[in-house]
Design an enzyme around this catalytic site. Structure first.
Site, PDB file in Angstrom:
ATOM      1  CB  VAL A   1      -0.960  -0.009   1.222  1.00  0.00           C
ATOM      2  CG1 VAL A   1      -1.629   1.340   1.406  1.00  0.00           C
ATOM      3  CG2 VAL A   1      -2.010  -1.098   1.039  1.00  0.00           C
TER       4      VAL A   1
ATOM      5  CE  LYS B   1      -9.655  -2.314   3.237  1.00  0.00           C
ATOM      6  NZ  LYS B   1      -9.381  -2.542   1.835  1.00  0.00           N
TER       7      LYS B   1
ATOM      8  CE  LYS C   1      -4.607  -7.244   7.256  1.00  0.00           C
ATOM      9  NZ  LYS C   1      -5.461  -6.115   7.529  1.00  0.00           N
TER      10      LYS C   1
ATOM     11  N   GLY D   1      -8.586 -15.741   0.351  1.00  0.00           N
ATOM     12  CA  GLY D   1      -7.282 -15.741   1.012  1.00  0.00           C
ATOM     13  C   GLY D   1      -6.598 -14.414   0.806  1.00  0.00           C
TER      14      GLY D   1
ATOM     15  CB  THR E   1      -7.407  -2.321   6.964  1.00  0.00           C
ATOM     16  OG1 THR E   1      -7.261  -2.145   5.567  1.00  0.00           O
ATOM     17  CG2 THR E   1      -8.806  -2.813   7.308  1.00  0.00           C
TER      18      THR E   1
ATOM     19  CB  CYS F   1      -6.880  -7.605   2.878  1.00  0.00           C
ATOM     20  SG  CYS F   1      -5.490  -6.464   2.731  1.00  0.00           S
TER      21      CYS F   1
ATOM     22  NE  ARG G   1       1.518  -9.718   3.531  1.00  0.00           N
ATOM     23  CZ  ARG G   1       1.483  -8.380   3.557  1.00  0.00           C
ATOM     24  NH1 ARG G   1       1.765  -7.749   4.666  1.00  0.00           N
ATOM     25  NH2 ARG G   1       1.180  -7.699   2.485  1.00  0.00           N
TER      26      ARG G   1
ATOM     27  CD  GLU H   1      -5.054   2.013  -1.340  1.00  0.00           C
ATOM     28  OE1 GLU H   1      -4.582   3.151  -1.203  1.00  0.00           O
ATOM     29  OE2 GLU H   1      -5.671   1.657  -2.375  1.00  0.00           O
ATOM     30  CG  PHE H   2     -11.079   0.793  -0.976  1.00  0.00           C
ATOM     31  CD1 PHE H   2     -11.927   0.038  -0.176  1.00  0.00           C
ATOM     32  CD2 PHE H   2     -11.043   2.166  -0.777  1.00  0.00           C
ATOM     33  CE1 PHE H   2     -12.728   0.642   0.793  1.00  0.00           C
ATOM     34  CE2 PHE H   2     -11.837   2.777   0.186  1.00  0.00           C
ATOM     35  CZ  PHE H   2     -12.688   2.009   0.977  1.00  0.00           C
TER      36      PHE H   2
HETATM   37  P1  NAD Z   1       3.061  -4.467   4.157  1.00  0.00           P
HETATM   38  O1  NAD Z   1       3.425  -5.409   5.236  1.00  0.00           O
HETATM   39  O2  NAD Z   1       3.386  -4.805   2.738  1.00  0.00           O
HETATM   40  O3  NAD Z   1       3.730  -3.047   4.452  1.00  0.00           O
HETATM   41  C1  NAD Z   1       3.819  -2.517   5.726  1.00  0.00           C
HETATM   42  C2  NAD Z   1       5.071  -1.665   5.782  1.00  0.00           C
HETATM   43  O4  NAD Z   1       5.114  -0.964   7.007  1.00  0.00           O
HETATM   44  C3  NAD Z   1       6.366  -2.460   5.706  1.00  0.00           C
HETATM   45  O5  NAD Z   1       7.181  -1.823   4.766  1.00  0.00           O
HETATM   46  C4  NAD Z   1       6.963  -2.328   7.115  1.00  0.00           C
HETATM   47  O6  NAD Z   1       8.359  -2.367   7.091  1.00  0.00           O
HETATM   48  C5  NAD Z   1       6.460  -0.949   7.468  1.00  0.00           C
HETATM   49  N1  NAD Z   1       6.419  -0.599   8.891  1.00  0.00           N
HETATM   50  C6  NAD Z   1       5.887  -1.288   9.920  1.00  0.00           C
HETATM   51  N2  NAD Z   1       5.996  -0.603  11.063  1.00  0.00           N
HETATM   52  C7  NAD Z   1       6.630   0.562  10.727  1.00  0.00           C
HETATM   53  C8  NAD Z   1       7.012   1.702  11.476  1.00  0.00           C
HETATM   54  N3  NAD Z   1       6.780   1.811  12.780  1.00  0.00           N
HETATM   55  N4  NAD Z   1       7.633   2.700  10.816  1.00  0.00           N
HETATM   56  C9  NAD Z   1       7.852   2.635   9.488  1.00  0.00           C
HETATM   57  N5  NAD Z   1       7.507   1.590   8.730  1.00  0.00           N
HETATM   58  C10 NAD Z   1       6.903   0.568   9.362  1.00  0.00           C
HETATM   59  O7  NAD Z   1       1.504  -4.176   4.329  1.00  0.00           O
HETATM   60  P2  NAD Z   1       0.491  -3.718   3.184  1.00  0.00           P
HETATM   61  O8  NAD Z   1       0.033  -4.906   2.416  1.00  0.00           O
HETATM   62  O9  NAD Z   1       1.048  -2.567   2.467  1.00  0.00           O
HETATM   63  O10 NAD Z   1      -0.741  -3.264   4.097  1.00  0.00           O
HETATM   64  C11 NAD Z   1      -0.691  -2.073   4.847  1.00  0.00           C
HETATM   65  C12 NAD Z   1      -2.074  -1.767   5.381  1.00  0.00           C
HETATM   66  O11 NAD Z   1      -2.979  -1.529   4.296  1.00  0.00           O
HETATM   67  C13 NAD Z   1      -2.706  -2.882   6.207  1.00  0.00           C
HETATM   68  O12 NAD Z   1      -3.500  -2.311   7.207  1.00  0.00           O
HETATM   69  C14 NAD Z   1      -3.587  -3.592   5.206  1.00  0.00           C
HETATM   70  O13 NAD Z   1      -4.651  -4.256   5.823  1.00  0.00           O
HETATM   71  C15 NAD Z   1      -4.063  -2.449   4.356  1.00  0.00           C
HETATM   72  N6  NAD Z   1      -4.427  -2.812   2.997  1.00  0.00           N
HETATM   73  C16 NAD Z   1      -3.668  -3.714   2.320  1.00  0.00           C
HETATM   74  C17 NAD Z   1      -4.018  -4.045   1.014  1.00  0.00           C
HETATM   75  C18 NAD Z   1      -3.249  -5.094   0.267  1.00  0.00           C
HETATM   76  O14 NAD Z   1      -3.769  -5.600  -0.728  1.00  0.00           O
HETATM   77  N7  NAD Z   1      -2.028  -5.431   0.673  1.00  0.00           N
HETATM   78  C19 NAD Z   1      -5.121  -3.441   0.399  1.00  0.00           C
HETATM   79  C20 NAD Z   1      -5.838  -2.479   1.111  1.00  0.00           C
HETATM   80  C21 NAD Z   1      -5.484  -2.184   2.409  1.00  0.00           C
END
Ligand code: NAD
Length: 426
Positions: A7, A200, A259, A253, A117, A256, A323, A147-148
């Site tokens: 994201v 969301k 969980k 799966g 989220t 997102c 994941r 984010e979507f």
């Molecule tokens: P991700 O694990 O790919 O990225 C998270 C990032 O945060 C990593 O780079 C990690 O190193 C960093 N991080 C963690 N703690 C930190 C801190 N204290 N300071 C700085 N960086 C830090 O996760 P993602 O898939 O990008 O998801 C992020 C959020 O968005 C989640 O809440 C998820 O539910 C939501 N989301 C994800 C998606 C998806 O398809 N992956 C879609 C919509 C929403």
């Protein structure tokens, strides 16, 4: 942009491409050094090129240090992970990021946006943390803008979103965020903070429910001699229902959906609504991998000592992320039943190896995997799995079982080739 994963990195790169100066922050220095060279730590179609050109242009600045960017930012997004916790979403990363942001807020005004989220009420917690740690003179508003995007489609979904949701109690913050998102030329839904947080979870729970729903009907079809593809056509032409988004298979799966449904169920529990749809949806989905492993076992008599090939390791094509992976859950169930498992995925193999170690043998392509297997299970819809030379595969295999969890093949053709064919819901 705090967090540079699927994201944070995608949104950060796209905002930079629109002409903004964007810092992306993550903690691991090695990955930040690579990002500075335009090397991205994840697979997302089209993302590497956008990152590269914006890093080169100096609009996208990777860093490990909050102090290098937060004091200069008009808007700080929190886009860190919110994994499944013991009783709902684990918000440790969000709260840690909020405390770090607070310590670095400039004196003057900053908008802090929850993009991760997070359950309703989190913006209040983030506000409390910011107030606790901020310096005197720092002013801020906390906004929820979830984010979507879909993994594997992240760039497209970020550059052409269906909508942007802005949940805010502050006109000043809303105006700033509307201005930031206007170039994306999409509807902008403005709500209060709690509604944005609920939107969301509602979206992800609804999409998960469509998958859980059609999976249930597929179970019935298998018992009644009906065909799920016909059911989908028969219901989908009803305009209230639609033909889209009926993903029959081993359940939902990815990072997102599982969980977020669990977090929503936990939230219902918390507010005293224990008897809720989402708890059941979650349980039915969790049972799905075992159901398919038992289906495989039944077709082969026993799985003890049998070799099963699994095609696909991530839940969807075009991502290396495992994941919440449906195929990984399925493999674990096969192993419990005594099978020897081989696996192939064009992108997710390295991540799967880290997760499952040597319990599985990995193969570079479907044909080398198929040699000598008792059964072959196609779990992820990679386009090249759909185009396999099944005549060749049949000859290479020792047994003749083909489990097609996503119904990618024609039953008539596969059966003509001599396979024992196990589609889903047909
Ligand atoms: P991700 O694990 O790919 O990225 C998270 C990032 O945060 C990593 O780079 C990690 O190193 C960093 N991080 C963690 N703690 C930190 C801190 N204290 N300071 C700085 N960086 C830090 O996760 P993602 O898939 O990008 O998801 C992020 C959020 O968005 C989640 O809440 C998820 O539910 C939501 N989301 C994800 C998606 C998806 O398809 N992956 C879609 C919509 C929403």
């Amino acid at each position: 942009m705090i967090g540079a994963g699927y994201v944070g990195l995608t949104s950060g790169a796209v905002f930079a491409d629109l002409g903004n100066t964007v810092w992306v922050v993550r903690r691991d220095a090695g990955k930040i050094e690579k990002l500075k060279k335009g090397i991205i730590p994840i697979h997302e179609p089209g993302l590497a090129a956008i990152v590269k050109r914006n890093v080169k242009a100096g609009r996208l600045i990777p860093t490990t240090k909050y102090e290098e960017c937060v004091p200069f930012a008009d808007v700080v997004f929190i886009a860190v992970g919110t994994p499944d916790g013991k009783n709902g979403a684990d918000l440790t990363q969000v709260y840690t990021a909020a405390a770090e942001i607070a310590r670095n807020l400039k004196s003057g005004y900053t908008v802090v946006v929850d993009k991760s989220t997070v359950p309703p009420g989190t913006a209040d917690e983030v506000t409390a943390i910011l107030n606790k740690y901020k310096k005197k003179g720092a002013k801020f508003d906390v906004v929820s803008s979830p984010e979507f995007l879909r993994q594997g489609n992240a760039v497209e979904d970020t550059t052409k979103p269906n909508r942007v949701v802005i949940g805010s109690a502050s006109k000043k913050a809303t105006v700033l965020l509307v201005k930031l998102h206007t170039p994306l030329k999409c509807p902008i839904v403005i709500t209060n903070v709690r509604s944005a947080e609920v939107i969301k979870y509602t979206a992800n729970a609804y999409l998960s429910m469509r998958i859980g729903f059609i999976d249930q009907i597929a179970n019935l079809c298998e018992k009644m001699g009906a065909d799920i593809n016909d059911i989908i056509r028969g219901i989908g032409l009803d305009k209230r229902i639609g033909l889209h988004y009926w993903w029959v298979g081993m359940g939902y799966g990815g990072y997102c959906f599982p969980k977020d449904v669990k977090a929503l169920a936990a939230l219902f529990d918390k507010v005293g609504e224990r008897d809720n749809l989402f708890r059941k949806l979650d349980q039915l989905n969790d049972d799905r991998a075992e159901r398919f492993a038992k289906k495989t076992e039944k077709a082969l008599g026993s799985l003890k000592g049998k070799t099963i090939g699994v095609l696909g390791l991530s839940s969807r094509p075009d991502t290396d992320d495992i994941r919440g992976s449906v195929p990984v859950n399925f493999i674990r169930e096969l192993l419990k039943l005594g099978a020897k498992v081989r696996a192939h995925d064009p992108m997710a193999q390295e991540n799967a190896r880290r997760e499952m170690g040597d319990t599985v043998a990995y193969f570079p392509d479907p044909y080398s995997l198929a040699k000598g297997v008792d059964g072959l299970c196609v779990v992820t819809e990679w386009p090249h799995f759909k185009k396999l030379d099944l005549t060749k595969i049949r000859k290479l295999m020792k047994g003749k079982l083909l489990l097609d969890s996503k119904n990618v093949y024609s039953p008539e053709r596969v059966r003509k080739l001599g396979f024992t064919y196990l589609p889903t819901g047909r």
